[in-house]
Design a protein around this motif. Structure first.
Motif, mmCIF file in Angstrom:
data_model
loop_
_atom_site.group_PDB
_atom_site.id
_atom_site.type_symbol
_atom_site.label_atom_id
_atom_site.label_comp_id
_atom_site.label_asym_id
_atom_site.label_seq_id
_atom_site.Cartn_x
_atom_site.Cartn_y
_atom_site.Cartn_z
ATOM 1 N N VAL A 68 9.787 20.876 1.050
ATOM 2 C CA VAL A 68 9.974 19.440 1.866
ATOM 3 C C VAL A 68 10.920 19.886 3.059
ATOM 4 O O VAL A 68 12.333 20.270 2.552
ATOM 5 N N VAL A 69 10.703 19.725 4.185
ATOM 6 C CA VAL A 69 11.811 19.935 5.281
ATOM 7 C C VAL A 69 11.810 18.709 6.222
ATOM 8 O O VAL A 69 10.905 18.286 6.768
ATOM 9 N N LEU A 70 13.050 18.321 6.269
ATOM 10 C CA LEU A 70 13.146 16.998 7.059
ATOM 11 C C LEU A 70 13.670 17.049 8.373
ATOM 12 O O LEU A 70 14.268 17.935 8.689
ATOM 13 N N SER B 249 11.474 9.073 9.087
ATOM 14 C CA SER B 249 11.812 8.341 8.154
ATOM 15 C C SER B 249 12.629 7.072 8.598
ATOM 16 O O SER B 249 12.894 6.838 9.713
ATOM 17 N N ILE B 250 12.942 6.265 7.602
ATOM 18 C CA ILE B 250 13.417 4.598 7.786
ATOM 19 C C ILE B 250 15.034 5.077 7.823
ATOM 20 O O ILE B 250 15.580 5.864 6.737
ATOM 21 N N ASN B 251 15.668 4.744 8.614
ATOM 22 C CA ASN B 251 17.129 4.837 8.602
ATOM 23 C C ASN B 251 17.779 3.436 7.794
ATOM 24 O O ASN B 251 17.514 2.272 8.723
ATOM 25 N N THR C 122 6.227 13.612 14.549
ATOM 26 C CA THR C 122 6.920 12.432 15.386
ATOM 27 C C THR C 122 7.774 12.966 16.446
ATOM 28 O O THR C 122 8.056 12.378 17.586
ATOM 29 N N ASP C 123 8.566 14.010 15.980
ATOM 30 C CA ASP C 123 9.648 14.767 16.748
ATOM 31 C C ASP C 123 9.046 16.115 16.958
ATOM 32 O O ASP C 123 8.113 16.499 15.907
ATOM 33 N N THR C 124 9.639 16.717 17.518
ATOM 34 C CA THR C 124 9.185 18.191 17.751
ATOM 35 C C THR C 124 9.459 19.021 16.599
ATOM 36 O O THR C 124 10.265 19.034 15.907
ATOM 37 N N PHE D 29 20.443 2.613 7.417
ATOM 38 C CA PHE D 29 21.755 1.712 7.544
ATOM 39 C C PHE D 29 21.486 1.107 8.981
ATOM 40 O O PHE D 29 22.074 0.060 9.342
ATOM 41 N N GLU D 30 20.563 1.554 9.712
ATOM 42 C CA GLU D 30 20.207 0.557 10.921
ATOM 43 C C GLU D 30 19.073 -0.198 10.827
ATOM 44 O O GLU D 30 18.793 -0.883 11.635
ATOM 45 N N ASN D 31 18.265 0.160 9.817
ATOM 46 C CA ASN D 31 17.111 -0.794 9.534
ATOM 47 C C ASN D 31 16.071 -0.456 10.382
ATOM 48 O O ASN D 31 15.530 -1.604 11.092
ATOM 49 N N ARG D 32 15.829 0.640 10.699
ATOM 50 C CA ARG D 32 14.917 1.069 11.902
ATOM 51 C C ARG D 32 14.185 2.573 11.395
ATOM 52 O O ARG D 32 14.673 3.371 10.898
ATOM 53 N N GLN D 33 12.950 2.576 12.100
ATOM 54 C CA GLN D 33 12.474 3.958 12.037
ATOM 55 C C GLN D 33 13.354 4.890 12.946
ATOM 56 O O GLN D 33 13.778 4.817 13.866
#
Length: 220
Positions: free
Chosen positions: A164-166, A138-140, A116-118, A142-146
């Motif tokens: 797992v790498v985030l 992932s879902i943020n 989704t990002d580089t 705190f901001e309630n957004r992707q």
């Protein structure tokens, strides 16, 4: 979709020409794609680059593979194109749905790579073993957004099996991420073994270790 299905069934020497003519891909004559569904918006494969059978790569802006880099068998590589028109990730203005492999970098087999990002993998680095997950979004809560952030793997790095790498993670050059670890933030020190959940520095790596000075990407 019709043209994709046609190219998928062609023998490689014809498929390469069709991919370049119909989709504008840049594939060196010595590069090769196996029986795999590889359709990013842009594809650049340098001399000797290779994608093995049963790998899927879709919904990316770009895949760029350096000389003699390799993506192994059975990988699932997806993204979220920046020109999709969706409201998802609209606030991530610098986002690029790209996978970049440096010269002689390798992704082995049966990994899930979310671009989704580089995601950038430096030269001579290896994503080893099986069943690792690279997740840039992932879902943020705190901001309630992707939300999303890029992942960077340095040069001559070694990533062990089933990790797992985030998004936002950085593995320095000349370092190792141990098996079954979680890398969820940037690390700084080279010549270091990282491991655990979450990953942290465990020990120094001797600078005479031959993996980190090899001139061939493939390890015999």
């Amino acid at each position: 979709m019709f043209l994709k299905c046609i190219t998928f069934l062609l023998p490689w020497f014809l498929r390469r020409k069709a991919l370049e003519a119909w989709f504008g891909y840049k594939i060196h004559p010595s590069a090769r794609i196996g029986f795999a569904w590889i359709f990013p918006r842009k594809l650049i494969m340098a001399p000797g680059a290779q994608i093995d059978h049963l790998t899927v790569a879709i919904n990316l802006d770009l895949i760029e593979m350096g000389q003699k880099s390799k993506i192994g068998r059975g990988n699932w590589i997806t993204g979220f194109p920046t020109k999709s028109g969706s409201l998802h990730f609209k606030h991530n203005t610098g986002r690029k749905a790209e996978l970049r492999l440096g010269a002689c970098a390798a992704i082995t087999k049966n990994h899930h790579i979310d671009c989704t990002d580089t995601i950038s993998i430096g030269q001579y680095s290896t994503i080893a073993g099986y069943n690792s997950q690279f997740l840039t979004h992932s879902i943020n809560v705190f901001e309630n957004r992707q939300d999303c952030a890029p992942i960077f793997i340095g040069e001559y790095a070694f990533v062990g099996t089933n990790v797992v790498v985030l998004g936002g993670a950085f593995l320095p050059s000349f370092s190792v991420l141990g098996a079954k670890s979680l890398l969820n933030k940037p690390q700084q020190d080279e010549w270091t073994l990282y491991g655990g959940v979450p990953a942290k520095a465990i020990s120094e790596i001797p600078q005479h270790a031959k993996y980190f000075t090899r001139a061939e990407g493939f390890v015999h």
